[in-house]
Design a protein around this motif. Structure first.
Motif, PDB file in Angstrom:
ATOM      1  N   VAL A  13      33.134  51.237  24.007  1.00 20.86           N
ATOM      2  CA  VAL A  13      33.653  50.254  25.134  1.00 20.86           C
ATOM      3  C   VAL A  13      33.635  51.168  26.260  1.00 20.86           C
ATOM      4  CG1 VAL A  13      35.327  48.830  26.376  1.00 20.86           C
ATOM      5  CG2 VAL A  13      34.677  48.748  23.678  1.00 20.86           C
ATOM      6  N   GLN A  14      32.879  51.056  27.103  1.00 18.64           N
ATOM      7  CA  GLN A  14      32.711  52.101  28.389  1.00 18.64           C
ATOM      8  C   GLN A  14      33.947  51.954  29.392  1.00 18.64           C
ATOM      9  OE1 GLN A  14      29.085  52.299  30.578  1.00 18.64           O
ATOM     10  NE2 GLN A  14      30.170  53.317  32.208  1.00 18.64           N
ATOM     11  N   VAL A  15      34.587  53.021  29.876  1.00 21.89           N
ATOM     12  CA  VAL A  15      35.686  53.053  30.595  1.00 21.89           C
ATOM     13  C   VAL A  15      35.302  53.421  31.972  1.00 21.89           C
ATOM     14  CG1 VAL A  15      37.915  54.187  31.128  1.00 21.89           C
ATOM     15  CG2 VAL A  15      37.173  54.010  28.712  1.00 21.89           C
ATOM     16  N   ASP A  16      35.772  52.563  33.172  1.00 21.90           N
ATOM     17  CA  ASP A  16      35.399  52.979  34.573  1.00 21.90           C
ATOM     18  C   ASP A  16      36.730  52.705  35.242  1.00 21.90           C
ATOM     19  OD1 ASP A  16      33.122  53.525  36.476  1.00 21.90           O
ATOM     20  OD2 ASP A  16      34.129  51.918  37.366  1.00 21.90           O
ATOM     21  N   SER A  17      36.944  53.300  36.488  1.00 24.63           N
ATOM     22  CA  SER A  17      38.119  53.285  37.241  1.00 24.63           C
ATOM     23  C   SER A  17      38.251  52.052  38.081  1.00 24.63           C
ATOM     24  CB  SER A  17      38.102  54.542  37.839  1.00 24.63           C
ATOM     25  OG  SER A  17      37.280  54.720  38.988  1.00 24.63           O
ATOM     26  N   ILE A  18      37.004  51.405  38.478  1.00 24.50           N
ATOM     27  CA  ILE A  18      36.892  50.243  39.290  1.00 24.50           C
ATOM     28  C   ILE A  18      37.605  49.121  38.559  1.00 24.50           C
ATOM     29  CG2 ILE A  18      35.400  48.692  40.561  1.00 24.50           C
ATOM     30  CD1 ILE A  18      33.346  51.044  40.689  1.00 24.50           C
ATOM     31  N   ALA A  19      38.317  48.486  39.501  1.00 27.35           N
ATOM     32  CA  ALA A  19      39.251  47.202  39.212  1.00 27.35           C
ATOM     33  C   ALA A  19      39.119  46.232  40.195  1.00 27.35           C
ATOM     34  CB  ALA A  19      40.665  47.876  38.725  1.00 27.35           C
ATOM     35  N   THR A  20      37.914  46.030  40.512  1.00 27.86           N
ATOM     36  CA  THR A  20      37.807  44.917  41.520  1.00 27.86           C
ATOM     37  C   THR A  20      38.368  43.773  41.020  1.00 27.86           C
ATOM     38  OG1 THR A  20      35.473  45.985  42.258  1.00 27.86           O
ATOM     39  CG2 THR A  20      35.906  43.623  42.800  1.00 27.86           C
ATOM     40  N   VAL A  21      38.242  43.184  39.845  1.00 23.81           N
ATOM     41  CA  VAL A  21      38.573  42.083  39.083  1.00 23.81           C
ATOM     42  C   VAL A  21      39.643  42.706  37.995  1.00 23.81           C
ATOM     43  CG1 VAL A  21      38.451  40.061  37.800  1.00 23.81           C
ATOM     44  CG2 VAL A  21      36.908  40.352  39.738  1.00 23.81           C
ATOM     45  N   ARG A  54      45.649  40.626  44.596  1.00 26.69           N
ATOM     46  CA  ARG A  54      46.718  40.619  43.726  1.00 26.69           C
ATOM     47  C   ARG A  54      48.213  40.327  44.576  1.00 26.69           C
ATOM     48  NH1 ARG A  54      43.234  43.394  40.689  1.00 26.69           N
ATOM     49  NH2 ARG A  54      43.330  43.272  38.548  1.00 26.69           N
ATOM     50  N   LYS A  55      48.021  40.745  45.783  1.00 20.76           N
ATOM     51  CA  LYS A  55      49.143  40.622  46.813  1.00 20.76           C
ATOM     52  C   LYS A  55      49.101  39.178  46.975  1.00 20.76           C
ATOM     53  CE  LYS A  55      49.420  44.965  49.487  1.00 20.76           C
ATOM     54  NZ  LYS A  55      49.439  45.634  50.496  1.00 20.76           N
ATOM     55  N   ALA A  56      47.870  38.267  47.070  1.00 16.55           N
ATOM     56  CA  ALA A  56      47.918  36.894  47.118  1.00 16.55           C
ATOM     57  C   ALA A  56      48.012  36.188  46.056  1.00 16.55           C
ATOM     58  CB  ALA A  56      46.764  36.484  48.358  1.00 16.55           C
ATOM     59  N   GLY A  57      47.595  36.758  44.967  1.00 13.71           N
ATOM     60  CA  GLY A  57      47.828  36.144  43.792  1.00 13.71           C
ATOM     61  C   GLY A  57      46.435  35.312  43.591  1.00 13.71           C
ATOM     62  N   GLU A  58      45.277  35.688  44.046  1.00 13.71           N
ATOM     63  CA  GLU A  58      44.252  34.814  44.003  1.00 13.71           C
ATOM     64  C   GLU A  58      42.984  35.618  43.376  1.00 13.71           C
ATOM     65  OE1 GLU A  58      44.795  32.052  48.017  1.00 13.71           O
ATOM     66  OE2 GLU A  58      43.713  34.118  48.156  1.00 13.71           O
ATOM     67  N   LEU A  59      42.062  35.005  42.597  1.00 13.35           N
ATOM     68  CA  LEU A  59      40.701  35.637  42.364  1.00 13.35           C
ATOM     69  C   LEU A  59      39.656  35.021  43.336  1.00 13.35           C
ATOM     70  CD1 LEU A  59      38.894  37.103  40.593  1.00 13.35           C
ATOM     71  CD2 LEU A  59      38.760  34.848  39.213  1.00 13.35           C
ATOM     72  N   VAL A  60      39.424  35.726  44.404  1.00 12.25           N
ATOM     73  CA  VAL A  60      38.784  35.271  45.503  1.00 12.25           C
ATOM     74  C   VAL A  60      37.128  35.304  45.212  1.00 12.25           C
ATOM     75  CG1 VAL A  60      38.150  35.690  48.104  1.00 12.25           C
ATOM     76  CG2 VAL A  60      40.421  36.056  46.958  1.00 12.25           C
ATOM     77  N   VAL A  61      36.442  33.984  45.243  1.00 17.03           N
ATOM     78  CA  VAL A  61      35.179  34.047  44.882  1.00 17.03           C
ATOM     79  C   VAL A  61      34.374  34.076  46.270  1.00 17.03           C
ATOM     80  CG1 VAL A  61      33.362  32.750  43.648  1.00 17.03           C
ATOM     81  CG2 VAL A  61      35.478  32.954  42.668  1.00 17.03           C
ATOM     82  N   ARG A  62      33.323  34.999  46.350  1.00 15.55           N
ATOM     83  CA  ARG A  62      32.835  34.950  47.379  1.00 15.55           C
ATOM     84  C   ARG A  62      31.417  34.458  47.495  1.00 15.55           C
ATOM     85  NH1 ARG A  62      34.069  41.661  47.757  1.00 15.55           N
ATOM     86  NH2 ARG A  62      35.952  41.573  48.963  1.00 15.55           N
ATOM     87  N   LEU A 104      36.427  31.221  34.940  1.00  9.97           N
ATOM     88  CA  LEU A 104      37.049  31.779  35.945  1.00  9.97           C
ATOM     89  C   LEU A 104      38.712  31.415  36.039  1.00  9.97           C
ATOM     90  CD1 LEU A 104      34.787  31.444  39.232  1.00  9.97           C
ATOM     91  CD2 LEU A 104      34.850  33.258  37.593  1.00  9.97           C
ATOM     92  N   ALA A 105      38.978  30.176  35.650  1.00  8.36           N
ATOM     93  CA  ALA A 105      40.461  30.082  35.565  1.00  8.36           C
ATOM     94  C   ALA A 105      40.957  30.941  34.209  1.00  8.36           C
ATOM     95  CB  ALA A 105      40.570  28.545  35.228  1.00  8.36           C
ATOM     96  N   ARG A 106      40.234  31.189  33.260  1.00  4.01           N
ATOM     97  CA  ARG A 106      40.797  31.970  32.027  1.00  4.01           C
ATOM     98  C   ARG A 106      40.696  33.522  32.622  1.00  4.01           C
ATOM     99  NH1 ARG A 106      37.228  28.225  29.149  1.00  4.01           N
ATOM    100  NH2 ARG A 106      35.529  29.702  29.410  1.00  4.01           N
ATOM    101  N   LEU A 107      39.765  33.940  33.320  1.00  6.29           N
ATOM    102  CA  LEU A 107      39.640  35.310  33.838  1.00  6.29           C
ATOM    103  C   LEU A 107      40.863  35.368  34.614  1.00  6.29           C
ATOM    104  CD1 LEU A 107      38.245  37.793  33.788  1.00  6.29           C
ATOM    105  CD2 LEU A 107      36.579  37.261  35.546  1.00  6.29           C
ATOM    106  N   SER A 108      41.266  34.231  35.747  1.00  9.47           N
ATOM    107  CA  SER A 108      42.354  34.515  36.548  1.00  9.47           C
ATOM    108  C   SER A 108      43.589  34.942  35.648  1.00  9.47           C
ATOM    109  CB  SER A 108      42.212  33.733  37.842  1.00  9.47           C
ATOM    110  OG  SER A 108      42.853  32.379  37.026  1.00  9.47           O
ATOM    111  N   ARG A 109      43.772  34.036  34.820  1.00  7.62           N
ATOM    112  CA  ARG A 109      44.952  34.166  34.035  1.00  7.62           C
ATOM    113  C   ARG A 109      45.184  35.543  33.517  1.00  7.62           C
ATOM    114  NH1 ARG A 109      43.699  28.676  32.746  1.00  7.62           N
ATOM    115  NH2 ARG A 109      42.774  29.486  31.013  1.00  7.62           N
ATOM    116  N   PHE A 110      43.973  35.983  32.552  1.00  7.28           N
ATOM    117  CA  PHE A 110      43.952  37.624  32.029  1.00  7.28           C
ATOM    118  C   PHE A 110      44.217  38.406  33.299  1.00  7.28           C
ATOM    119  CE2 PHE A 110      41.502  41.079  30.740  1.00  7.28           C
ATOM    120  CZ  PHE A 110      42.187  41.235  29.884  1.00  7.28           C
ATOM    121  N   THR A 111      43.637  38.301  34.309  1.00  2.39           N
ATOM    122  CA  THR A 111      43.800  39.304  35.433  1.00  2.39           C
ATOM    123  C   THR A 111      45.346  39.306  35.933  1.00  2.39           C
ATOM    124  OG1 THR A 111      41.375  39.080  35.994  1.00  2.39           O
ATOM    125  CG2 THR A 111      42.941  40.288  37.676  1.00  2.39           C
ATOM    126  N   GLY A 112      46.151  38.421  35.780  1.00  3.68           N
ATOM    127  CA  GLY A 112      47.329  38.153  36.289  1.00  3.68           C
ATOM    128  C   GLY A 112      47.455  37.524  37.534  1.00  3.68           C
TER     129      GLY A 112
END
Length: 397
Positions: free
Chosen positions: A43-51, A346-354, A376-384
């Motif tokens: 499983v590849q590791v990467d530092s980017i945490a956009t989501v 994360r400050k706004a508590g939103e997964l913002v879809v552009r 996206l609802a499942r992913l938002s819950r997982f992301t916190g």
């Protein structure tokens, strides 16, 4: 015997091999997580945490019951996983560590030569001192060793001890004991990995056989170049020689391309026709993949099997980007149907879809959009984050 394989069957087999055909809601647990990583290989590791960081999203896309704490336990407490390099930094089953010892030996001279050309003579001046510091003083982070006189802006912005740590890690002398705020904590490899994984040795022939055999098992079918590239442990010539020496175990497979062109020759283990019949259908639900997902790591294979052109545009100047900084592929059933640009605020508590881009001939039907919104609802819950917010114009034209 040569097997002619339809493109849809090839996709179905590869998805199954890459852990994307199991029920995504079946309880995984820690033991199941270890088995999943062993099955897909790394499983590849990467530092980017956009989501979400790549390794977490790769595992979540395969099973929505995945828990981060199980991965942390397997890495940091149980010693059943370790971090090192395949084609890039990855989480790898510790049971495979004896084979990585061959990579460490191969990397030793190559890294010294390559890094000397980049940084010049004397770049290795801190190697012995850094190793001794860890051996005598215990685990360290790079920032704890940073030389006071070092000025930023040098080679990769690495101070001498950072260079030493990376070299010692890439050559197997130290290992990553854990991460703190994603920063690596290094310790001697023999103190990080259990003896049952760290101590065994395998000879060269067994190493090459394992590297090629295990890669082909996880790919299902492959050219010699794809076999070599899977782990990045052996050369294409070594993989070709392995195929030539084991022809009685193998069969030729010709994969029908999506564009109707000439079928591409690959190899698989004998009995592949039975595997092709038994491979399960991928779940019909829509899933968001990490840009570093192993399914799409080989971009050329992705284009041949799925007709999907994908490149990460992180390092492309913004005016020249076709899509966006960090755009996520969308898998629906056995097809890559589009890509989506989004970010977790994360400050706004939103997964913002552009923005959403669907592939040609893929329509934004109500059913497909419902499946996307559910994912996206499942992913938002997982992301916190608490909710998904869709920006005006996210559906495009």
């Amino acid at each position: 015997m040569t097997i002619l394989l339809k493109n849809a069957d090839a996709r179905r087999i590869f998805l199954s091999k890459q852990g994307l055909s199991g029920p995504p809601g079946r309880l995984l647990g820690k033991d199941g997580l270890l088995q999943l990583i062993q099955d897909i290989g790394f499983v590849q590791v990467d530092s980017i945490a956009t989501v979400e960081r790549a390794h977490h999203q790769i595992l979540f896309s395969r099973n929505q019951t995945y828990r981060r704490e199980h991965l942390a336990d397997l890495l940091e407490k149980d010693g059943e996983l370790f971090e090192n390099w395949t084609h890039d930094a990855s989480i790898i089953p510790s049971a495979f560590y004896p084979y990585w010892k061959h990579k460490f030996r191969r990397e030793h001279a190559a890294i010294l030569d390559r890094w000397r050309r980049w940084q010049g003579e004397g770049f290795d001046s801190s190697f012995e001192e850094t190793y001794r510091r860890i051996a005598e003083g215990g685990a360290v982070m790079s920032r704890e060793l940073k030389a006071a006189e070092h000025e930023s802006g040098g080679w990769w912005n690495w101070h001498p001890s950072k260079t030493a740590l990376e070299y010692l890690w890439r050559t197997g002398k130290v290992a990553i004991a854990r991460r703190e705020n994603f920063q690596k904590v290094y310790d001697l490899a023999e103190r990080v990995l259990p003896g049952r994984h760290h101590e065994p040795e395998v000879d060269h022939d067994a190493f090459v056989d394992w590297a090629c055999r295990s890669a082909l098992l996880r790919l299902g079918f492959a050219t010699h170049g794809e076999i070599a590239a899977f782990w990045d442990l052996v050369s294409p010539d070594e993989a070709k020689a392995w195929i030539d020496a084991r022809r009685p175990e193998l069969c030729e497979v010709r994969i029908e391309p999506l564009d109707g062109g000439r079928p591409r020759q690959s190899f698989a283990f004998a009995g592949f026709d039975e595997l092709a019949r038994k491979a399960p259908e991928a779940p019909a639900r829509l899933r968001v993949l990490s840009p570093f997902d192993p399914l799409i790591r080989d971009r050329n294979r992705t284009e041949r099997l799925f007709g999907f052109f994908y490149r990460i545009e992180v390092f492309v100047p913004e005016p020249k980007r076709q899509y966006g900084y960090y755009v996520f592929p969308l898998l629906e059933g056995d097809r890559l149907v589009g890509r989506i640009d989004m970010k977790a605020d994360r400050k706004a508590g939103e997964l913002v879809v552009r923005r959403l881009w669907l592939e040609p001939k893929v329509k934004a039907t109500s059913g497909r959009l419902e499946r996307l919104e559910a994912e996206l609802a499942r992913l938002s819950r997982f992301t916190g984050v608490e909710r998904v917010r869709y920006l005006d114009g996210w559906l495009g034209d």
